[in-house]
Enzyme design. Sequence first.
Site, PDB file in Angstrom:
ATOM      1  N   HIS A 122       5.084  -6.291  -4.424  1.00 43.83           N
ATOM      2  CA  HIS A 122       3.629  -6.502  -4.635  1.00 43.83           C
ATOM      3  C   HIS A 122       2.626  -5.252  -4.257  1.00 43.83           C
ATOM      4  O   HIS A 122       3.192  -4.513  -3.771  1.00 43.83           O
ATOM      5  CB  HIS A 122       3.175  -7.609  -3.791  1.00 43.83           C
ATOM      6  CG  HIS A 122       2.990  -7.351  -2.317  1.00 43.83           C
ATOM      7  ND1 HIS A 122       1.668  -7.309  -1.701  1.00 43.83           N
ATOM      8  CD2 HIS A 122       3.911  -7.259  -1.333  1.00 43.83           C
ATOM      9  CE1 HIS A 122       1.814  -6.911  -0.554  1.00 43.83           C
ATOM     10  NE2 HIS A 122       3.067  -6.849  -0.357  1.00 43.83           N
ATOM     11  N   TYR A 172     -11.359  -1.330  -0.253  1.00 44.61           N
ATOM     12  CA  TYR A 172     -11.444  -1.100   1.188  1.00 44.61           C
ATOM     13  C   TYR A 172     -10.173  -0.123   1.555  1.00 44.61           C
ATOM     14  O   TYR A 172     -10.286   0.381   2.495  1.00 44.61           O
ATOM     15  CB  TYR A 172     -11.718  -2.345   1.853  1.00 44.61           C
ATOM     16  CG  TYR A 172     -10.250  -2.950   2.418  1.00 44.61           C
ATOM     17  CD1 TYR A 172      -9.634  -3.665   1.846  1.00 44.61           C
ATOM     18  CD2 TYR A 172     -10.100  -2.652   3.863  1.00 44.61           C
ATOM     19  CE1 TYR A 172      -8.242  -4.121   2.187  1.00 44.61           C
ATOM     20  CE2 TYR A 172      -8.984  -3.355   4.493  1.00 44.61           C
ATOM     21  CZ  TYR A 172      -7.954  -4.151   3.518  1.00 44.61           C
ATOM     22  OH  TYR A 172      -6.975  -4.469   4.068  1.00 44.61           O
ATOM     23  N   ARG A 173      -9.070  -0.135   0.692  1.00 41.89           N
ATOM     24  CA  ARG A 173      -7.787   0.534   1.175  1.00 41.89           C
ATOM     25  C   ARG A 173      -7.067   0.410  -0.269  1.00 41.89           C
ATOM     26  O   ARG A 173      -7.306  -0.549  -1.031  1.00 41.89           O
ATOM     27  CB  ARG A 173      -7.158  -0.725   1.798  1.00 41.89           C
ATOM     28  CG  ARG A 173      -6.061  -0.278   2.506  1.00 41.89           C
ATOM     29  CD  ARG A 173      -5.703  -1.508   3.667  1.00 41.89           C
ATOM     30  NE  ARG A 173      -4.358  -1.204   4.317  1.00 41.89           N
ATOM     31  CZ  ARG A 173      -3.847  -2.025   5.184  1.00 41.89           C
ATOM     32  NH1 ARG A 173      -4.360  -3.351   5.286  1.00 41.89           N
ATOM     33  NH2 ARG A 173      -2.550  -1.942   5.409  1.00 41.89           N
ATOM     34  N   TYR A 221       0.812  -1.333  -0.139  1.00 46.22           N
ATOM     35  CA  TYR A 221       0.000   0.076   0.137  1.00 46.22           C
ATOM     36  C   TYR A 221       0.842   1.316  -0.145  1.00 46.22           C
ATOM     37  O   TYR A 221       0.510   2.525   0.283  1.00 46.22           O
ATOM     38  CB  TYR A 221      -0.904  -0.193   1.156  1.00 46.22           C
ATOM     39  CG  TYR A 221      -2.042  -1.376   1.053  1.00 46.22           C
ATOM     40  CD1 TYR A 221      -3.051  -1.205   0.439  1.00 46.22           C
ATOM     41  CD2 TYR A 221      -1.836  -2.355   2.198  1.00 46.22           C
ATOM     42  CE1 TYR A 221      -3.857  -2.260   0.117  1.00 46.22           C
ATOM     43  CE2 TYR A 221      -2.530  -3.341   1.975  1.00 46.22           C
ATOM     44  CZ  TYR A 221      -3.597  -3.411   0.968  1.00 46.22           C
ATOM     45  OH  TYR A 221      -4.480  -4.293   0.952  1.00 46.22           O
ATOM     46  N   ASP A 249      -1.232 -10.899   8.688  1.00 53.01           N
ATOM     47  CA  ASP A 249      -0.544 -11.965   8.228  1.00 53.01           C
ATOM     48  C   ASP A 249       1.030 -11.767   8.404  1.00 53.01           C
ATOM     49  O   ASP A 249       1.607 -12.807   8.769  1.00 53.01           O
ATOM     50  CB  ASP A 249      -0.503 -12.220   6.731  1.00 53.01           C
ATOM     51  CG  ASP A 249      -1.684 -13.203   6.379  1.00 53.01           C
ATOM     52  OD1 ASP A 249      -2.095 -13.761   7.273  1.00 53.01           O
ATOM     53  OD2 ASP A 249      -2.384 -13.009   5.320  1.00 53.01           O
TER      54      ASP A 249
END
Length: 553
Positions: free
Chosen positions: A415, A496-497, A106, A168
Amino acid sequence: SDTTPLQRGLPIPQGISKDAFLSAVNELRNSLGAEHVQLNDKEIKNGWYMESPNTHDMMPLFDTEEFIASAVVYPGSVEDVKTIVRWANKHLIPLFPISIGRNLGYGGSAPRVRGSVTIDLGRRMNRILNINADDFTCLVEPGVTFYALHEELVKRGLDDKMWIDTPDLGGGSVMGNTLDRGVGYTPYGDHWACHSGLEVVLPGVGEVGDVRVLRTGMGALDVGGEKTWQCFPYGFGPYNDGIFSQSNFGIVTKLGMTLMPNPGGFESFMYTFPKESDLAPLIEIIRPLRISNILENVAQLRHGLQTLSVKGHPRTKYFDGSGPMPEEIVRKHLRETATGECAWVYYGMSYGPAHIRRYKLDIIDKEFHRISGCKRIDPSTLPADEYFWSRDRIASGTPDLEELKWVNWMPNGSHIAFSPVSPIRGKDAENLFELARKRHADAGIDLMPAFCVGLREMHLIVEIVFDAEDVGMKKRAEKCLRDMIDDAAKLGYGEYRTHLALMDQVAGTYNWNDNALMKFNNTLKDALDPNGILAPGRCGIWPKRYRNRGWEL
Ligand code: FAD
């Protein structure tokens, strides 16, 4: 770790000369102590996850020096944070707060505006201020990681009594993850819903040069607020906490969090489903079980390819062709793993004493077996290093790092995530899976979806793993993501983000009624941060000084 010299020199924020900036930095050094202010004028340094940089994104989608800090400051107290805010307002220098800065996928620790001064809150403000073993709550500063909170419970002998909930990866901060509305995998997995109480330094400076600090909920009481601050999140009047999550309206310095009582036993389970087309009927089975809490945690329904990639081997071990890896090759290699050949894997956990678990597990087993070819994998057959046991630790509140392994799928593995929300419906799962498949095929990228099922909605998390040194692949990854966001929006799904680079696009999809929501956010931003110093552009919210001046991406 690897280090390269900065190619573009000291990233000075726009609108200030180099001399003025350096003199402002000296002024801040004099106020905070020179050792607590570091200029970022030499090199780009990347390490592995636990040594992640605090100046930029170690998994950059653009050029690393695009979203990069000019300096990092390390406040040691709320007073220091106020000093930094006062300073930024005086010199009109953008600030970007991080707690730990491991927001990988993010944007990592990167600021949205090049040359912002990063406030690394977690380095020095990292105390667990309270663990209340009667109320099962805690109060933490920004730098408390999931690992640190867990270790403190162990140290105090409380780990048998109460659990934390961890995402995670356990190296992030409880605060940063919660403020970004992250998720974990016990029944307390919705971190934002489980928090209670914030302390916030506001970005504006009042007429007499004061910086305001507020406490939300019961913390606002003049006397004794701390008695109920972590027990009742709302207090009196408007519930303000929401405006400090996924925003740029304040710098949070304390966060209250609830802890889960040890349920008296737990048992992980794993089921596999043979066909990709099992997705829709399976989601229909999951919904009522999840809403009625027979399925109790934010479980994951993962695509077979993700189960293969989490083994940690590079993609080239299995396939070195271009384009998405063919399904028959994924299946062939899955056949050699503990999961066996399958399209989907469901990882879940049942909580409580054995007889209570039995009741729920029997229902789940019967319902899942309505899908023909469904298999329950007996955990006693699984070796200790099987990924299943990582899910087992996480769903029972023990932080872990196994999940990092799928990042090795590509060289220089990085990623970025596509994370739309939908109802828990077979048709919606299919729509999202299909649009992701099409866009991945266009982009020639492997598709690794996982559905994380909350109580009444699910997040599809599609992780695009890319080679950070391959400019062409990064462009394809960005296009793939932007196309998926647009396709999803047309079908009524929103994220959502999202990653820093995509925040304007995602915010733009929430534009009902002539952009009423963003207009409201802008009004708040201009009132709270009139000089526009705090995290400009975060979540698509631009202060007046920047708005519509070409910053949006
Ligand atoms: P930070 O980076 O410190 O904060 C996140 C953002 O919040 C910051 O960029 C900033 O804008 C804002 N912020 C932080 N602190 C403050 C403050 N004090 N005041 C104001 N604003 C602030 N995430 C999940 O949620 N669930 C998962 O299961 C998950 N799995 C992942 C798996 C892998 C392999 C990887 C690489 C990432 C995963 N992530 C997951 C994403 C990410 O790693 C975590 O969300 C991580 O906890 C976020 O980093 P952090 O806690 O260090 O937060």
